[in-house]
Design a protein around this motif. Structure first.
Motif, PDB file in Angstrom:
ATOM      1  N   LEU A 119       8.543 -19.860  17.108  1.00 51.04           N
ATOM      2  CA  LEU A 119      10.316 -20.031  17.950  1.00 51.04           C
ATOM      3  C   LEU A 119       9.973 -21.486  17.609  1.00 51.04           C
ATOM      4  N   SER A 120       8.314 -22.616  18.190  1.00 47.98           N
ATOM      5  CA  SER A 120       7.999 -23.829  18.350  1.00 47.98           C
ATOM      6  C   SER A 120       8.688 -24.690  17.142  1.00 47.98           C
ATOM      7  N   CYS A 121       9.101 -23.652  15.864  1.00 43.40           N
ATOM      8  CA  CYS A 121       8.990 -24.925  14.875  1.00 43.40           C
ATOM      9  C   CYS A 121      11.055 -25.002  14.794  1.00 43.40           C
ATOM     10  N   SER A 122      11.614 -24.326  15.734  1.00 43.06           N
ATOM     11  CA  SER A 122      13.543 -23.999  15.761  1.00 43.06           C
ATOM     12  C   SER A 122      13.318 -26.090  16.085  1.00 43.06           C
ATOM     13  N   ALA A 123      14.225 -26.658  15.612  1.00 43.47           N
ATOM     14  CA  ALA A 123      14.259 -27.953  16.235  1.00 43.47           C
ATOM     15  C   ALA A 123      15.220 -27.690  16.963  1.00 43.47           C
ATOM     16  N   LEU A 179      -7.199 -22.959  25.533  1.00 40.98           N
ATOM     17  CA  LEU A 179      -6.031 -24.155  25.650  1.00 40.98           C
ATOM     18  C   LEU A 179      -4.474 -23.130  26.321  1.00 40.98           C
ATOM     19  N   TYR A 180      -4.511 -21.667  26.465  1.00 43.54           N
ATOM     20  CA  TYR A 180      -2.976 -21.353  27.008  1.00 43.54           C
ATOM     21  C   TYR A 180      -3.656 -21.263  28.590  1.00 43.54           C
ATOM     22  N   LYS A 181      -5.195 -21.151  28.728  1.00 40.67           N
ATOM     23  CA  LYS A 181      -4.805 -20.636  30.433  1.00 40.67           C
ATOM     24  C   LYS A 181      -4.417 -22.028  31.207  1.00 40.67           C
ATOM     25  N   ALA A 182      -4.851 -23.351  29.930  1.00 34.45           N
ATOM     26  CA  ALA A 182      -4.919 -24.267  30.717  1.00 34.45           C
ATOM     27  C   ALA A 182      -3.924 -25.210  30.448  1.00 34.45           C
ATOM     28  N   HIS A 183      -2.864 -24.672  30.133  1.00 39.48           N
ATOM     29  CA  HIS A 183      -1.289 -25.292  29.645  1.00 39.48           C
ATOM     30  C   HIS A 183      -1.425 -26.129  28.668  1.00 39.48           C
ATOM     31  N   LEU A 184      -2.389 -26.142  27.393  1.00 38.53           N
ATOM     32  CA  LEU A 184      -1.887 -26.618  27.003  1.00 38.53           C
ATOM     33  C   LEU A 184      -1.581 -26.407  25.246  1.00 38.53           C
ATOM     34  N   LEU A 185      -1.144 -25.224  25.646  1.00 43.25           N
ATOM     35  CA  LEU A 185      -0.699 -24.257  24.031  1.00 43.25           C
ATOM     36  C   LEU A 185       1.012 -25.498  23.539  1.00 43.25           C
ATOM     37  N   PRO A 186       1.556 -25.795  24.182  1.00 49.03           N
ATOM     38  CA  PRO A 186       2.662 -26.433  24.090  1.00 49.03           C
ATOM     39  C   PRO A 186       2.001 -27.794  23.193  1.00 49.03           C
ATOM     40  N   ALA A 187       0.879 -28.638  23.530  1.00 43.83           N
ATOM     41  CA  ALA A 187      -0.207 -29.806  23.223  1.00 43.83           C
ATOM     42  C   ALA A 187      -1.147 -29.799  21.913  1.00 43.83           C
ATOM     43  N   PHE A 188      -0.974 -28.072  21.730  1.00 42.54           N
ATOM     44  CA  PHE A 188      -1.918 -27.064  20.507  1.00 42.54           C
ATOM     45  C   PHE A 188      -0.848 -27.231  19.287  1.00 42.54           C
ATOM     46  N   LEU A 189       0.049 -26.304  19.932  1.00 41.98           N
ATOM     47  CA  LEU A 189       1.383 -26.420  18.679  1.00 41.98           C
ATOM     48  C   LEU A 189       2.069 -27.128  18.298  1.00 41.98           C
ATOM     49  N   TYR A 225      -0.361 -28.350  15.661  1.00 42.13           N
ATOM     50  CA  TYR A 225      -0.741 -26.903  14.385  1.00 42.13           C
ATOM     51  C   TYR A 225       0.332 -27.085  13.398  1.00 42.13           C
ATOM     52  N   ARG A 226       1.768 -28.089  14.455  1.00 46.58           N
ATOM     53  CA  ARG A 226       3.116 -27.874  13.248  1.00 46.58           C
ATOM     54  C   ARG A 226       2.535 -29.415  12.270  1.00 46.58           C
ATOM     55  N   PHE A 227       2.265 -30.320  12.978  1.00 49.30           N
ATOM     56  CA  PHE A 227       1.784 -31.158  12.425  1.00 49.30           C
ATOM     57  C   PHE A 227       1.159 -31.334  11.317  1.00 49.30           C
ATOM     58  N   MET A 228      -0.115 -30.392  11.515  1.00 42.36           N
ATOM     59  CA  MET A 228      -1.210 -29.794  11.042  1.00 42.36           C
ATOM     60  C   MET A 228      -0.452 -29.574   9.051  1.00 42.36           C
ATOM     61  N   ILE A 229       0.352 -28.407   8.902  1.00 46.74           N
ATOM     62  CA  ILE A 229       1.049 -27.983   8.165  1.00 46.74           C
ATOM     63  C   ILE A 229       2.117 -28.258   8.033  1.00 46.74           C
ATOM     64  N   TYR A 230       3.369 -29.374   8.643  1.00 47.42           N
ATOM     65  CA  TYR A 230       4.590 -30.483   8.422  1.00 47.42           C
ATOM     66  C   TYR A 230       3.678 -31.338   7.084  1.00 47.42           C
ATOM     67  N   ARG A 231       2.544 -31.249   7.465  1.00 49.87           N
ATOM     68  CA  ARG A 231       2.427 -33.644   6.587  1.00 49.87           C
ATOM     69  C   ARG A 231       1.340 -33.185   6.260  1.00 49.87           C
ATOM     70  N   LEU A 232       0.413 -32.397   6.501  1.00 53.18           N
ATOM     71  CA  LEU A 232      -1.058 -32.484   6.262  1.00 53.18           C
ATOM     72  C   LEU A 232      -1.185 -31.358   5.522  1.00 53.18           C
ATOM     73  N   HIS A 233      -0.038 -30.429   5.130  1.00 53.46           N
ATOM     74  CA  HIS A 233      -0.527 -29.234   4.859  1.00 53.46           C
ATOM     75  C   HIS A 233      -1.667 -28.468   4.427  1.00 53.46           C
TER      76      HIS A 233
END
Length: 348
Positions: free
Chosen positions: A269-273, A322-332, A335-343
């Motif tokens: 869901l987070s991959c939507s613009a 991370l989820y319980k610490a409310h850090l999931l948005p930052a983690f995602l 994660y998106r940067f690693m996939i899109y930019r670093l492959h």
């Protein structure tokens, strides 16, 4: 007159708009080293030449290839149609744009049969369709077998696709069907219904025996908001089935729901613009808390359990923190940067 040999493995291949790739898939299956298999191909109302290709293989390999030609009803219904007529002791699957190595059937069936297993799982390569470049090799690390009744938390380790596995046929034939199967995550729903019917062993074949083809423009598959409702509804139906028939597996089901809904689905869901990630995380957290509440204190997502078993369970434990610490948005976002930019893609 001697009796025909028992079918060891039935392989179900749903087909829709894959005329370009279907011959490669079928060539890989008719060339399997395990002789006593059947290949059940479902032409799901495909508008291209799939049915003509299937009829050619049915004519050339009448003892192996079986064709079901039907109106379009989707892959969910197609799999059930194949399961109903399957004669094999075990049942496997392959997507019609993928292909299998020659020992795929023999390795899975031999491992399952030798261990009286309910499921055998092999490794696979994710391959870029246009270039043939290998993107990843997965499920090939050595893993100890486990019992579904004895250690159901390890079901979390299994990838959610059926095409790198074989399943005990009588379990699949007795599965519950869903009134409203989900439009996405249908593979995972299928697995959960299969697990509900199984008590025995899961065995691993640490070899890459399937080539899963990925289009370069669809490495990330987003999910539309309107599809989430069907996922929520289907998982609630599955939860009711578990509550009435396998309550001892509820904690494992809740852990699987956290991984695939709380992490994987939210990521998609987070991959939507236009995604508002914090809102999506909040909505998913509320859904999990209301319906799969043991995810927060799961016996299968904690330091002791993860450290004793390693692998995917360690990753799930970390992301739960991370989820319980409310850090999931930052983690995602990372994660998106690693996939899109670093492959670089981390598989859960």
């Amino acid at each position: 007159m001697s009796e025909a040999p028992q079918i060891a493995l039935s392989i179900i291949v749903p087909c829709y708009k894959v005329e370009k790739y279907l011959p490669r898939c079928l060539d890989s299956l008719v060339s399997q080293t395990l002789e006593n298999i059947e290949i059940i191909c479902i032409n799901d109302g495909s508008p291209d030449r799939c049915i003509d290709i299937l009829r050619d293989y049915e004519r050339d390999y009448p003892e192996k290839v079986i064709v079901i030609d039907k109106n379009n009803e989707g892959v969910w219904k197609g799999r059930w149609d194949g399961i109903k007529i399957a004669r094999g002791e075990y049942i496997g699957f392959l997507d019609s744009d993928d292909y299998a190595l020659p020992t795929f059937s023999e390795s899975l069936y031999t491992a399952a049969k030798a261990n009286s297993a309910d499921i055998a799982v092999c490794g696979f390569d994710r391959v870029e369709l246009e270039t043939g470049k290998r993107l990843s090799r997965e499920m090939t690390s050595e893993r100890k077998p486990f019992s579904i009744d004895g250690d159901p938390g390890r079901l979390v380790e299994l990838n959610g696709a059926p095409w790198n596995k074989c399943f005990r046929a009588d379990a699949l034939k007795s599965m519950y069907d869903l009134n409203n199967p989900p439009t996405v995550l249908d593979d995972l729903a299928f697995h959960l219904l299969a697990y509900q019917q199984m008590h025995g062993k899961v065995i691993f074949v640490p070899e890459s025996l399937v080539r899963y083809m990925v289009r370069s423009d669809s490495i990330i598959n987003t999910v539309r908001k309107e599809q989430v409702a069907s996922i929520f509804s289907a998982f609630l139906e599955i939860k009711k089935i578990y509550e009435s028939s396998r309550p001892e597996l509820i904690s494992a089901l809740d852990a699987i729901a956290f991984l695939h809904l709380g992490v994987s689905l939210v990521f998609r869901l987070s991959c939507s613009a236009h995604a508002k990630v914090s809102q999506e995380v909040s909505r998913m957290t509320q859904y999990l808390d209301n319906n799969f509440p043991s995810w927060r204190k799961s016996p299968y997502i904690n330091f002791s359990y993860a450290s004793s078993r390693g692998g995917a369970l360690v990753k799930i434990y970390i992301v739960q923190m991370l989820y319980k610490a409310h850090l999931l948005p930052a983690f995602l976002a990372i994660y998106r940067f690693m996939i899109y930019r670093l492959h670089v893609d981390i598989k859960w």
